[in-house]
Design a protein around this motif. Structure first.
Motif, short mmCIF file in Angstrom:
data_model
loop_
_atom_site.label_atom_id
_atom_site.label_comp_id
_atom_site.label_asym_id
_atom_site.label_seq_id
_atom_site.Cartn_x
_atom_site.Cartn_y
_atom_site.Cartn_z
N PRO A 2 0.83 -1.21 0.00
CA PRO A 2 0.00 0.00 0.00
C PRO A 2 0.86 1.25 0.00
O PRO A 2 1.97 1.27 0.51
CB PRO A 2 -0.79 -0.14 1.31
N ASP A 3 0.35 2.32 -0.60
CA ASP A 3 1.10 3.56 -0.68
C ASP A 3 1.26 4.21 0.69
O ASP A 3 2.33 4.66 1.07
CB ASP A 3 0.39 4.54 -1.61
N LYS A 4 0.16 4.27 1.46
CA LYS A 4 0.23 4.94 2.76
C LYS A 4 -0.97 4.54 3.60
O LYS A 4 -1.96 4.01 3.10
CB LYS A 4 0.25 6.46 2.57
N PHE A 103 -9.05 1.60 -5.97
CA PHE A 103 -9.32 0.18 -5.74
C PHE A 103 -9.68 -0.49 -7.07
O PHE A 103 -10.53 0.00 -7.81
CB PHE A 103 -10.48 -0.01 -4.77
N GLY A 104 -9.06 -1.62 -7.33
CA GLY A 104 -9.45 -2.43 -8.47
C GLY A 104 -10.48 -3.47 -8.04
O GLY A 104 -10.51 -3.91 -6.89
N GLN A 202 -17.40 -0.35 -0.13
CA GLN A 202 -17.21 -1.39 0.88
C GLN A 202 -15.72 -1.72 1.04
O GLN A 202 -15.22 -1.88 2.16
CB GLN A 202 -17.98 -2.64 0.50
N LYS A 203 -15.00 -1.80 -0.07
CA LYS A 203 -13.56 -2.06 -0.01
C LYS A 203 -12.85 -0.95 0.78
O LYS A 203 -11.96 -1.22 1.59
CB LYS A 203 -12.98 -2.15 -1.43
N PRO A 211 -4.70 0.84 -0.97
CA PRO A 211 -4.40 -0.46 -1.60
C PRO A 211 -3.26 -0.33 -2.60
O PRO A 211 -2.91 0.79 -3.01
CB PRO A 211 -5.71 -0.78 -2.33
N PRO A 212 -2.67 -1.45 -3.01
CA PRO A 212 -1.70 -1.39 -4.11
C PRO A 212 -2.37 -0.86 -5.37
O PRO A 212 -3.59 -0.95 -5.53
CB PRO A 212 -1.29 -2.86 -4.29
N ARG A 213 -1.59 -0.29 -6.25
CA ARG A 213 -2.16 0.21 -7.51
C ARG A 213 -2.80 -0.94 -8.28
O ARG A 213 -2.23 -2.03 -8.35
CB ARG A 213 -1.06 0.88 -8.34
#
Length: 236
Positions: A2-4, A103-104, A202-203, A211-213
């Motif tokens: 995760p970025d931050k 979020f993907g 919800q995510k 989250p990660p890219r």
């Protein structure tokens, strides 16, 4: 990674914009508090030119500006190779420019979010040329298992490892299940912009950090093939 980490005072009700260009359409949804909405524009091509205007139309309908958006969501596939790249690239660029999480979400997650299935179910969604994308959901119910497959529902490959105790749910499910004496439940699946935004919300609420890219979930490689012509000589 995760970025931050989210700040302690992050919003309980974020303003969410989510979009999907993985098929012959541009789907843009929004969610805020207990409300959501969206629109799906059917188009076989031209998603790259139509996506940002469609997002801006959505913002205008909500009375939002870009600076008010808290979360971006994007469908990462599977689906059309070029369409997925368009959506994921746009989402990553917007998230970077606005400094907000992205979020993907896969089409399987979108299907699972609208179709109540039991743990251990194989979920099937439509693919081009009368094919289907399939992926199993493990014992935890919400966790997808494996990388997914592109199959012919009329002739599932042996590597699908269907068993009589398995349940298949979704696109041409009964046809797929019949090859192993399993139980199949047919369910029509179509893009749902509002539902997509709700699942992204919800995510966000369940995550404890950015989250990660998002990365594409292609499953199917691009249809384009290398050129057969000999490459031109490069002059010094």
């Amino acid at each position: 990674m995760p970025d931050k980490v989210y700040p302690e005072n992050r919003k309980k009700w974020p303003k969410v914009v989510a979009f999907d260009t993985s098929g012959p359409f541009v789907s843009v949804g929004w969610a805020f508090e207990s409300y959501s909405g969206g629109n799906v524009l059917n188009m076989p091509r031209g998603q790259a030119e139509a996506l940002l205007p469609a997002i801006e139309d959505t913002l205008a309908s909500c009375g939002w500006t870009w600076s008010e958006v808290d979360v971006i969501g994007v469908a990462v596939g599977p689906g059309n190779f070029t369409g997925i790249r368009i959506g994921v690239s746009a989402a990553r660029g917007l998230g970077l420019a606005l400094g907000i999480p992205v979020f993907g979400i896969s089409q399987f997650e979108l299907a699972y979010g609208t179709i109540p299935v039991d743990p251990g179910t194989l979920v099937s969604i439509p693919a081009p040329r009368n094919m289907a994308y399939v992926r199993g959901f493990g014992a935890g119910g919400q966790q997808a298992c494996g990388t997914g497959l592109l199959i012919d529902p009329g002739a599932p490959p042996p590597k699908l490892e269907l068993s009589a105790g398995m349940r298949v749910h979704g696109h041409r499910a009964r046809e797929i299940a019949a090859h192993a004496g399993a139980r199949g439940i047919d369910e029509h699946y179509a893009p749902d912009a509002a539902r997509m935004a709700e699942l992204i919300e919800q995510k966000y609420c369940e995550a404890d950090a950015f989250p990660p890219r998002p990365v594409p979930d292609y499953i199917k490689p691009p249809d384009a093939a290398p050129a057969r012509d000999q490459a031109p000589a490069i002059l010094p």
